[in-house]
Scaffold this active site. Structure first.
Site: not given
Ligand code: A3P
Length: 301
Positions: A53, A115, A145, A201, A235, A237
């Protein structure tokens, strides 16, 4: 391997956490351990390493676009990210294992996700001197998250309510072990390993274009300003949330009615979850557990 829609398949009940080489794990990440341990990395492999996450999918998609967006765009629009960027230690049964996917990738260089805490990474990655991109996220947002992810993902242990989850998070009783050891272990490794880029991040949210440029320079990729701008836009969100190949909507184990995979994508959402008392307790634990590392995080931007 044409697997784009698995929505009719189901996984069995939620897995239990157990100790694996000193790290809390579930069987989906240890069932294939012999093959993971003996995985043959290549010098041009790129390993994307994160605590769950922390922005794994985001950085995976950035790299996929950087390497293959121009020459193999059809693969990016027909194959979900979890098939394009194999999850090394995974063995979910509903899709091929991470090692099998990696060994059969049609494109090169291979982008591989893990991971694993640094001490469990298969040794061939170090022997081959493969490049590694580590992404870290501040503990509070990471915990929030992870909580929502465990609620909606039936392939994860039952999280309980937020307070129960937070207590477990502070004790490191999550899949892949304590956040604290993960981010600081990789941070220590970075001090001696020039092939390791450590990203945050929070920096990606603050200025995605700048971080894309940083990635290009680490990977030795020459891209035009226009290309980088296009990738940066693709890319964001909202774009990734709408994109079926990056939003995980094709995986049956995730119940988006509980919480979507692309949930909020924000820095500071922890403020909507932590009570004052939880925050105070967390800050104390944090100070203690992070006292021997120099890595610093931002919990707001
Ligand atoms: P949230 O749950 O806080 O929204 P992973 O890919 O490691 O599983 O991480 C997922 C987290 O990264 C989620 O956070 C997701 O929304 C966020 N995420 C994925 N793509 C993103 C983007 N383009 N911009 C910002 N956050 C992103």
């Amino acid at each position: 391997m044409e697997i784009t829609d698995l929505s009719s398949m189901k996984l069995p009940s939620r897995p239990e956490l157990f100790d694996f080489e000193g790290v809390s794990m579930i069987h989906y990440f240890t069932d294939n351990w012999e093959k993971v341990k003996n995985f043959q990395a290549r010098p041009d492999d790129i390993l994307i390493a994160t605590y769950p996450k922390a922005g794994t999918t985001w950085v995976s998609y950035i790299l996929d676009l950087l390497y293959f967006g121009k020459d193999a765009p059809e693969l990016l629009t027909s194959q979900p990210i979890y098939m394009r960027v194999p999850f090394l230690e995974s063995c979910f049964q509903v899709i091929p294992s991470g090692t099998e996917l990696a060994d059969n990738l049609p494109t090169s260089p291979r982008l591989i996700k893990t991971h694993l805490p640094v001490q469990l990474v298969p040794k061939s990655f170090w022997e081959q001197n493969s490049r590694i991109v580590y992404v870290a996220r501040n503990a509070k947002d990471n915990a929030v998250s992870y909580f929502h992810f465990d609620r909606m993902n039936m392939g994860e242990p039952e999280p309980g309510d937020w307070n129960t989850f937070l207590q477990k998070f502070m004790e490191g009783k999550n899949v892949f072990g304590p956040w604290f050891n993960h981010v600081s272990g990789w941070w220590e490794k970075k001090q001696t390993c020039s092939k390791l880029l450590y990203l945050f991040y929070e920096d990606l949210v603050e200025d995605t274009g700048r971080e894309v440029e940083r990635l290009c320079s680490f990977l030795g990729l020459s891209t035009s300003v226009e290309e980088r701008e296009k990738i940066t836009k693709g890319v964001q969100f909202d774009a990734m949330k709408q994109n079926k190949m990056t939003n995980y909507s094709t995986l049956p184990v995730m119940d988006f009615k509980i919480s979507p995979f692309m949930r909020k994508g924000k820095v500071g959402d922890w403020k909507n979850h932590f009570t004052v008392a939880q925050n105070e307790q967390f800050n104390e634990v944090y100070k203690q557990k992070m006292k021997n590392t120099t890595v610093k995080f931002r919990t707001e931007i």
